[in-house]
Design a protein around this motif. Structure first.
Motif, short mmCIF file in Angstrom:
data_model
loop_
_atom_site.label_atom_id
_atom_site.label_comp_id
_atom_site.label_asym_id
_atom_site.label_seq_id
_atom_site.Cartn_x
_atom_site.Cartn_y
_atom_site.Cartn_z
N CYS A 9 0.84 -1.21 0.00
CA CYS A 9 0.00 0.00 0.00
C CYS A 9 0.87 1.25 0.00
N ALA B 123 3.61 7.41 2.49
CA ALA B 123 3.88 6.25 3.33
C ALA B 123 3.77 4.99 2.48
N ALA C 107 3.74 0.72 2.82
CA ALA C 107 3.62 -0.43 3.72
C ALA C 107 4.01 -1.69 2.98
N ILE D 127 7.17 0.19 7.68
CA ILE D 127 6.58 1.32 6.97
C ILE D 127 7.71 2.32 6.71
N HIS E 152 4.97 -3.64 13.84
CA HIS E 152 4.07 -4.75 13.54
C HIS E 152 4.85 -6.05 13.48
N ILE F 58 2.11 -5.78 6.65
CA ILE F 58 1.29 -4.57 6.79
C ILE F 58 0.51 -4.41 5.49
N THR G 165 -2.30 -2.06 4.83
CA THR G 165 -2.67 -0.72 4.39
C THR G 165 -2.13 0.34 5.34
N VAL G 166 -1.95 1.53 4.79
CA VAL G 166 -1.65 2.72 5.58
C VAL G 166 -2.58 3.83 5.11
N SER H 208 -1.99 2.35 10.39
CA SER H 208 -1.53 1.16 9.68
C SER H 208 -2.31 -0.05 10.15
N SER I 114 -2.43 -4.36 9.97
CA SER I 114 -1.49 -5.45 9.75
C SER I 114 -2.15 -6.81 9.90
N CYS J 156 4.87 5.38 17.55
CA CYS J 156 3.56 4.75 17.65
C CYS J 156 2.87 5.28 18.91
#
Length: 714
Positions: free
Chosen positions: A166, A183, A185, A191, A245, A249, A251-252, A265, A267, A286
């Motif tokens: 992503c 970004a 992923a 990321i 994660h 991963i 999607t972001v 994000s 995962s 995070c």
């Protein structure tokens, strides 16, 4: 929505699975469109037809790809979209509103080189020119720039060690230079953030690579890439590397919360992570993690550890996030400003694969469904004052095999068959009975006799009875708050839900299992059909078969669970459907051998059945479903077949010729009937493999047609 209706519209049109969707507003003040890409290789453009907020129609179809659509990219207000396909091409399209009519045209086709399958594509614009970034089945990100009809490959961004799943672009807020952050992923569990700086001034970092570098140094190398369009120059540099994660991963997504830019994000480790920029250290950290906590995960699907999260999305105000996971449900979290934490809200749940069978409770209070996703689910109507809506209230069985059939036995029990040689019987636990009473007004006179709860042991396949519970917990905050578990709560702790709303996905996966009470053995192959008598005394079962010896119907006595021998023999291939008549005096069976058979109960022994009549040439193709229609003392039933026919049979008139034949436009896969009391009418529902459901109203006395209504989406 406030009414908790869940699904508001279903859009039909594609001929295969839908793989990508996007909201798209081509003009700043124009309508919102929905784009959908499918395995059938097409992209459909949907628009609300203004007659209803829930009704959409196809206004155009973009065709040209020769394989499945993997991803879509759009720019709101620019009338341009991009589609990436498994044919290793990216196509750029223009969508224009001409006199209230949408017109589309292909602007450019980009052949990926080196060849890869694009899994994600994003677009950005500066003036009349476009910037396109794509990634997929390689570890690199490919950047294209130029006019909308002449995008050329100008940069390749390396650093990832796995496929890039992503990409997400956003304009950095509050910056006068208009920097863009991207970004990426990856399946390497990391990321990477990239900064696109507009103009000739370079971003901070090293302009040239080191002559000799270790693997770790190569991951953090900040080489500057230059990209140019006819009107704008960009310099691209690596900004940050984010780890946290434990699995791929998927999607972001960029969002804004309290005026600060945040990255979300999702995962395969079943967690969402929110990342923010720390102004003091300059690092991306995070700040919040949602989803499954590692200590609560187990080795079975019952603990929600399978599938992960496939996508994560922000709400427009940044106060809510949603995630779609492998268990088939949307999870919702809302930010509580008073408690300053994220609370899990009421999402939308359902099967993630085909539903193969359904069964109503004997009193009609709830519905059980069995699916190819290896779960059985309990659905009931939530009564909240004047608001009523249907929700999933339980996940009684989370299995290791695909489910094939299900039926209820009495008031507090059901039996299911799967791709295994045995059937499993489950008893309703007290935890489910209390939840249904509190939320749905369903009272159970046997509630005090029910088992407490169930769990699945690590590496186990059967739901084990748990006496006692880990505590009785009410909501930690007003509204729909996340269930709070005791400190020692793990995969084997039973928790009774003391709440007045439908359970969340976490509760469904851990706290709504039913204990398994019996196993029924005897069949030699996978179970294909099951039916319980209306009085709950007899359970009829069948399995997949290719010979007369295995295509038998086995009967079980529910009082002691012993098999009633000998088994019933008549079919030569798999029995597809079993149905008891309303008085349990007859058992109807249909099979792949194109015949139906009726077995009659012995008057001297109600547990013994013998063959009354069979029709080996009832249909020209296999019979898939059947149902009884009891009119006074007459025995009438309906059969549905792959030959696109639905036939009504009256045993008192003829067992060779049907009294009525209904033709369908596709193979008929399901049929059922219902007598409308006081009106002398019979309602007959017929479903086809194309998804069409037709309800016929017929005269009870003559079985003649009165009217019909068709529910079909194409």
């Amino acid at each position: 929505d406030k009414q908790c209706k869940g699904v508001s519209a279903i859009l039909y049109g594609h001929s295969d699975d839908v793989t990508a969707v996007k909201f798209f507003r081509p003009a700043e003040n124009g309508p919102n469109l929905i784009l959908s890409g499918s395995v059938d290789g097409s992209v459909r453009v949907w628009q609300n037809d203004k007659t209803s907020s829930d009704h959409y129609r196809t206004v155009d179809t973009l065709e040209g790809h020769t394989s499945s659509i993997n991803c879509l990219g759009v720019i709101d207000g620019r009338q341009v979209l991009a589609s990436g396909s498994a044919d290793a091409t990216i196509k750029v399209w223009q969508v224009k509103d001409v006199n209230h009519h949408w017109e589309t045209c292909l602007l450019q086709t980009i052949q990926t080189s080196p060849k890869y399958l694009p899994l994600t594509v994003v677009l950005s614009a500066s003036g009349p020119d476009l910037l396109l970034a794509s990634a997929g089945t390689r570890a690199e990100i490919f950047v294209y720039a130029g006019s909308k009809r002449d995008l050329t490959h100008q940069a390749t961004l390396g650093g990832h060690d796995g496929w890039v799943r992503c990409l997400a672009l956003t304009a950095e807020k509050g910056e006068s230079n208009g920097d863009i952050l991207m970004a990426s992923a990856s399946q390497d569990k990391s990321i990477r953030l990239w900064r696109f700086r507009i103009g000739s001034k370079l971003s901070r970092g090293i302009d040239q690579p080191l002559a000799e570098k270790t693997h770790c140094e190569s991951l953090l190398l900040n080489k500057t890439h230059r990209v140019a369009t006819p009107s704008v120059f960009y310099s691209i540099t690596f900004e940050a590397l984010l780890f946290g994660h434990d699995d791929w991963i998927y999607t972001v997504s960029w969002g804004t919360m309290a005026g600060k830019l945040q990255l979300l994000s999702a995962s395969a480790d079943s967690s969402l992570a929110m990342w923010g920029h720390d102004t003091l250290s300059g690092a991306w950290l995070c700040t919040t993690r949602l989803g499954d906590i590692s200590v609560q995960k187990g080795s079975t699907t019952a603990t929600g550890s399978m599938g992960g999260f496939w996508t994560g999305l922000w709400s427009s105000d940044g106060q809510s996030v949603v995630s779609l996971g492998g268990t088939g449900s949307w999870r919702l979290w809302n930010y509580d400003r008073y408690y300053k934490c994220w609370m899990q809200g009421l999402g939308v749940s359902g099967h993630v694969k085909s539903v193969v069978d359904v069964a109503w409770a004997r009193n009609g209070s709830y519905l059980l469904s069995a699916g190819a996703d290896q779960t059985t689910r309990l659905h009931a109507e939530w009564i909240d004052g004047r608001r009523r809506s249907w929700h999933e209230f339980g996940r009684p069985q989370i299995h290791g095999y695909d489910l094939n059939c299900i039926d209820t036995v009495g008031e507090v029990r059901f039996v299911s068959g799967a791709d295994e040689k045995l059937l499993r019987v489950f008893d309703e636990p007290k935890a489910t009975a209390e939840l249904l009473r509190r939320c749905c007004g369903i009272k159970n006179a046997l509630e005090h006799e029910l088992p407490t709860a169930a769990n699945v042991p690590v590496l186990g396949l059967s739901n084990k009875l748990v006496e006692g519970n880990g505590g009785d917990f009410s909501d930690p905050a007003p509204g729909l708050a996340e269930q709070v578990l005791p400190r020692n709560a793990g995969p084997t702790t039973a928790v009774v839900l003391a709440q007045s709303h439908p359970p969340t996905e976490d509760d469904l996966a851990r706290s709504t299992l039913w204990p398994e009470s019996e196993k029924l053995y005897g069949h030699g192959y996978e179970i294909s059909a099951v039916c319980a008598s209306h009085n709950g005394l007899i359970i009829a079962t069948a399995c997949k078969a290719s010979s007369l010896d295995h295509a038998v119907i086995r009967l079980f006595d529910s009082t002691d669970w012993r098999e009633l021998k000998p088994p019933l023999k008549v079919h030569s291939l798999t029995v597809t459907c079993l149905r008891f008549s309303s008085d349990d005096a007859c058992l109807l069976s249909t099979g792949r051998d194109r015949q139906w058979a009726v077995f009659e109960r012995d008057e001297a022994n109600e547990l013994f059945f013998r063959l009354r009549v069979a029709n080996p040439k009832a249909h020209s193709r296999m019979i898939l479903s059947a149902c009884w229609v009891t009119i006074k003392s007459e025995k009438v039933f309906v059969t549905a077949s792959r030959d696109k026919m639905c036939k009504i049979w009256d045993l008192q008139k003829s067992d060779r010729e049907p009294v009525t034949t209904i033709a369908a436009s596709a193979p008929v896969t399901a049929v059922d009937s219902f007598l409308i009391a006081g009106e002398g009418l019979l309602a007959l529902a017929m479903g086809t493999e194309r998804g069409a459901v037709t309800v016929y109203l017929m005269e009870k006395a003559t079985l003649g047609f009165q009217s019909s209504r068709r529910f079909e989406y194409s």
